[in-house]
Each structure stands twice: as C-alpha cells, then as structure tokens.
Scaffold this motif. Structure first.
Motif, short mmCIF file in Angstrom:
data_model
loop_
_atom_site.label_atom_id
_atom_site.label_comp_id
_atom_site.label_asym_id
_atom_site.label_seq_id
_atom_site.Cartn_x
_atom_site.Cartn_y
_atom_site.Cartn_z
N LYS A 77 37.61 40.52 51.48
CA LYS A 77 37.97 40.87 52.86
C LYS A 77 38.68 42.23 52.92
CE LYS A 77 38.42 36.21 54.82
NZ LYS A 77 39.37 35.21 55.37
N GLU A 78 39.57 42.46 51.95
CA GLU A 78 40.31 43.72 51.92
C GLU A 78 39.37 44.89 51.66
OE1 GLU A 78 43.85 46.09 52.04
OE2 GLU A 78 43.30 44.11 52.77
N ALA A 79 38.41 44.71 50.76
CA ALA A 79 37.44 45.77 50.47
C ALA A 79 36.59 46.08 51.69
CB ALA A 79 36.56 45.35 49.29
N LEU A 80 36.23 45.06 52.43
CA LEU A 80 35.46 45.26 53.66
C LEU A 80 36.29 46.02 54.70
CD1 LEU A 80 33.70 41.80 54.06
CD2 LEU A 80 32.54 43.99 53.82
N ARG A 81 37.56 45.64 54.80
CA ARG A 81 38.44 46.30 55.77
C ARG A 81 38.58 47.79 55.47
NH1 ARG A 81 43.49 47.94 56.41
NH2 ARG A 81 44.10 47.38 54.28
N LYS A 82 38.60 48.13 54.19
CA LYS A 82 38.73 49.53 53.77
C LYS A 82 37.39 50.25 53.74
CE LYS A 82 42.88 48.81 50.96
NZ LYS A 82 43.46 48.85 49.57
N ASN A 83 36.32 49.52 54.09
CA ASN A 83 34.97 50.07 54.10
C ASN A 83 34.50 50.50 52.71
OD1 ASN A 83 32.60 50.60 55.54
ND2 ASN A 83 33.12 52.77 55.77
N ILE A 84 34.97 49.79 51.68
CA ILE A 84 34.49 50.02 50.31
C ILE A 84 34.14 48.64 49.71
CG2 ILE A 84 35.58 52.23 49.76
CD1 ILE A 84 37.98 50.67 48.65
N PRO A 85 33.14 47.97 50.29
CA PRO A 85 32.85 46.59 49.91
C PRO A 85 32.30 46.44 48.49
CG PRO A 85 31.11 47.44 51.30
CD PRO A 85 32.20 48.47 51.30
N TYR A 86 32.45 45.24 47.98
CA TYR A 86 31.86 44.92 46.67
C TYR A 86 30.35 44.73 46.86
CZ TYR A 86 36.54 44.15 44.83
OH TYR A 86 37.85 44.32 44.43
N ASP A 87 29.59 45.15 45.84
CA ASP A 87 28.14 44.97 45.87
C ASP A 87 27.73 43.62 45.28
OD1 ASP A 87 27.70 47.77 46.64
OD2 ASP A 87 28.35 48.19 44.59
N LEU A 88 28.54 43.16 44.33
CA LEU A 88 28.15 41.98 43.55
C LEU A 88 29.37 41.11 43.25
CD1 LEU A 88 26.08 40.37 41.71
CD2 LEU A 88 26.78 41.92 39.87
N LEU A 89 29.20 39.81 43.41
CA LEU A 89 30.20 38.82 43.00
C LEU A 89 29.62 38.00 41.86
CD1 LEU A 89 32.81 37.11 43.29
CD2 LEU A 89 31.57 35.74 45.00
N MET A 115 22.38 51.37 40.46
CA MET A 115 23.18 50.29 39.87
C MET A 115 24.39 50.01 40.75
SD MET A 115 23.54 47.99 37.51
CE MET A 115 22.34 48.38 36.24
N PHE A 116 24.88 48.79 40.68
CA PHE A 116 26.03 48.39 41.48
C PHE A 116 27.21 49.33 41.27
CE2 PHE A 116 23.91 44.18 40.77
CZ PHE A 116 23.57 43.95 42.09
N LYS A 117 27.96 49.57 42.36
CA LYS A 117 29.12 50.46 42.28
C LYS A 117 30.43 49.67 42.17
CE LYS A 117 26.96 54.12 45.04
NZ LYS A 117 26.49 54.82 43.85
N LYS A 118 30.47 48.48 42.79
CA LYS A 118 31.69 47.66 42.75
C LYS A 118 31.33 46.21 42.47
CE LYS A 118 35.27 47.98 45.22
NZ LYS A 118 36.20 47.88 46.37
N ILE A 119 31.93 45.66 41.43
CA ILE A 119 31.65 44.28 41.02
C ILE A 119 32.96 43.50 40.96
CG2 ILE A 119 30.75 42.80 39.17
CD1 ILE A 119 28.92 45.13 38.35
N LEU A 120 32.94 42.30 41.50
CA LEU A 120 34.11 41.42 41.44
C LEU A 120 33.78 40.19 40.62
CD1 LEU A 120 37.00 40.74 42.32
CD2 LEU A 120 36.05 39.78 44.44
N ILE A 121 34.64 39.85 39.67
CA ILE A 121 34.43 38.70 38.80
C ILE A 121 35.47 37.63 39.11
CG2 ILE A 121 34.42 37.88 36.41
CD1 ILE A 121 33.64 40.82 35.64
N ALA A 122 35.00 36.43 39.46
CA ALA A 122 35.89 35.31 39.72
C ALA A 122 35.81 34.34 38.54
CB ALA A 122 35.50 34.60 41.02
N GLU A 123 36.82 34.35 37.71
CA GLU A 123 36.84 33.55 36.48
C GLU A 123 38.29 33.24 36.13
OE1 GLU A 123 36.51 31.42 33.54
OE2 GLU A 123 34.52 32.25 33.96
N ASP A 124 38.59 31.96 35.91
CA ASP A 124 39.99 31.57 35.71
C ASP A 124 40.46 31.63 34.26
OD1 ASP A 124 38.39 29.44 34.99
OD2 ASP A 124 39.83 27.92 35.63
N VAL A 125 39.54 31.72 33.30
CA VAL A 125 39.92 31.73 31.89
C VAL A 125 40.05 33.17 31.41
CG1 VAL A 125 39.29 30.99 29.57
CG2 VAL A 125 38.70 29.56 31.54
#
Length: 222
Positions: free
Chosen positions: A44-56, A1-11
C-alpha cells in the motif's frame, strides 16, 4: 525484468536465501517482510508513493508472534493484495504440495507461478521469475505434476461450508439450522444427509470422521 520485488517469508534463513538467489540474476530492488500485515502495508505504501512492486513472492504459512495479526496466511494475503493492486504478479514459494491447493491457487487466486521448496527450490524460483516476467505462468516439476492429476476432486462453496461445520462437530440437524439461518440452500436435514453420503462415496470414506480427515489432508477445507 522486474524493478521491485517483495518477498513475504517468515523464516530468516530462507528469507536470506531467496533474496540472495533473486539478486544473483536481477538488478531489481528486493524488499522483505516477515508477516502478512507488514507485507500488505508495504504494498500500500509503495502504491501511495507511486513506486509499486512488480512482483510478490509469498509463502503460504506464517508463524505468528504475540502481536495481533489481521492476516494470518498466504492465501489471505494474496486475496488482500489483489484488492489493492490487481495487476501485481504473484509467485507462491512454499512447502505445500497438495494438488488441490495448487490447483485452487491458479484457479481462484489467479497467481502467476507456484514453486515448491526443496532441493532445487531456489533454482526453480529463478526460472519462475524469468517466466512470469515474460508474461507466462510457471509451475515447478512438483506442482506441474499436481496440476495434471485428473483425479483431484474439487469442492463447491456449499460443500466446503458443510464440511467445515461437520469438522467442527456439528450434527446434521444443527447444520440444517445454521444453513436456514444464513439462507443457504438446500438446507433440509434430508438434503444435507444425502450430500454427506455422496461426499463419502466420492472420497471413498466409510465414516464422516474419515471424510473430514481426507478432505483436510487434501487441503480442500481450511
């Protein structure tokens, strides 16, 4: 299962609902961002730290505040994210249900899932996350119906450019001049008139104004 998820939602309340639904069935770290620029920055920051998000998980429309924003839509965001992290998996979670838009995101943005908000939106989102995690694509019932519509017309790049200028009030001779200046062909007034006439026939529009209205409602031009 995904380890890091980022949610883009303005509400805010929808953001909280998505986070709660995701955390109920996964142990992933879940982060959020209310604006597209911030979302891209976090990736970008997660990639730089080598801990990228798996899912957006991203909405398509965002309310903007008084600050200057470089990225203003979910479509732009997805395109920019793909440039910096091509392998990230993406699920669109939105109220947008136009068939042409749904087809376009799978064909052009190469997304992995599309879920329409609504009564069963969050439960469909959890199904989408599970399916995408297993390497599959996922479409909720509403978007699946849209994808199977055979009568949804698609526009090529030339037609989109022409219709955008038409929507801005440009006349045929002005469009011709713009096309000549930008080396877009065909660019003669006659060829442009013929193309507009064909588009009116394709969309059963009696006037250019009706044509622009129809393609805009279908989400074929932005």
């Amino acid at each position: 299962m995904f380890k890091k998820i980022l949610i883009a939602e303005d509400v805010d309340n929808e953001n909280l609902g998505i986070v709660s639904a995701v955390k109920e069935f996964t142990d992933a770290t879940v982060d959020t961002a209310q604006f597209c620029d911030k979302t891209l920055l976090k990736i970008k920051e997660a990639l730089r730290k080598n801990i990228p998000y798996d899912l957006l998980i991203s909405d398509l429309s965002f309310a903007l505040d008084y600050k200057k924003h470089n990225i203003t839509s979910g479509k732009q965001l997805i395109e920019e994210v793909k440039k910096v992290q091509p392998d990230i998996r993406i699920i669109v979670f939105t109220g947008e249900k136009k068939p042409a838009i749904i087809k376009s995101f799978f064909a052009n943005q190469k997304i992995n899932g599309y879920v329409c908000k609504g009564l069963y939106g969050l439960s469909e989102l959890t199904k989408a996350i599970t399916a995408v995690d297993r390497g599959n694509t996922y479409t909720c019932p509403v978007s699946k119906d849209a994808l199977h519509q055979k009568n949804v017309l698609q526009l090529n790049k030339y037609e989109v450019q022409l219709l955008k200028l038409l929507a801005k009030g440009y006349k045929q001779d002005e469009i011709s001049q713009r096309f000549i200046e930008n080396n877009i062909t065909p660019n003669s007034r006659r060829s442009i008139e013929d193309k507009i006439r064909k588009l009116r026939d394709d969309f059963s529009a009696k006037t250019n104004i009706q044509l622009v209205y129809i393609v805009n409602q279908l989400g074929l031009i932005e």
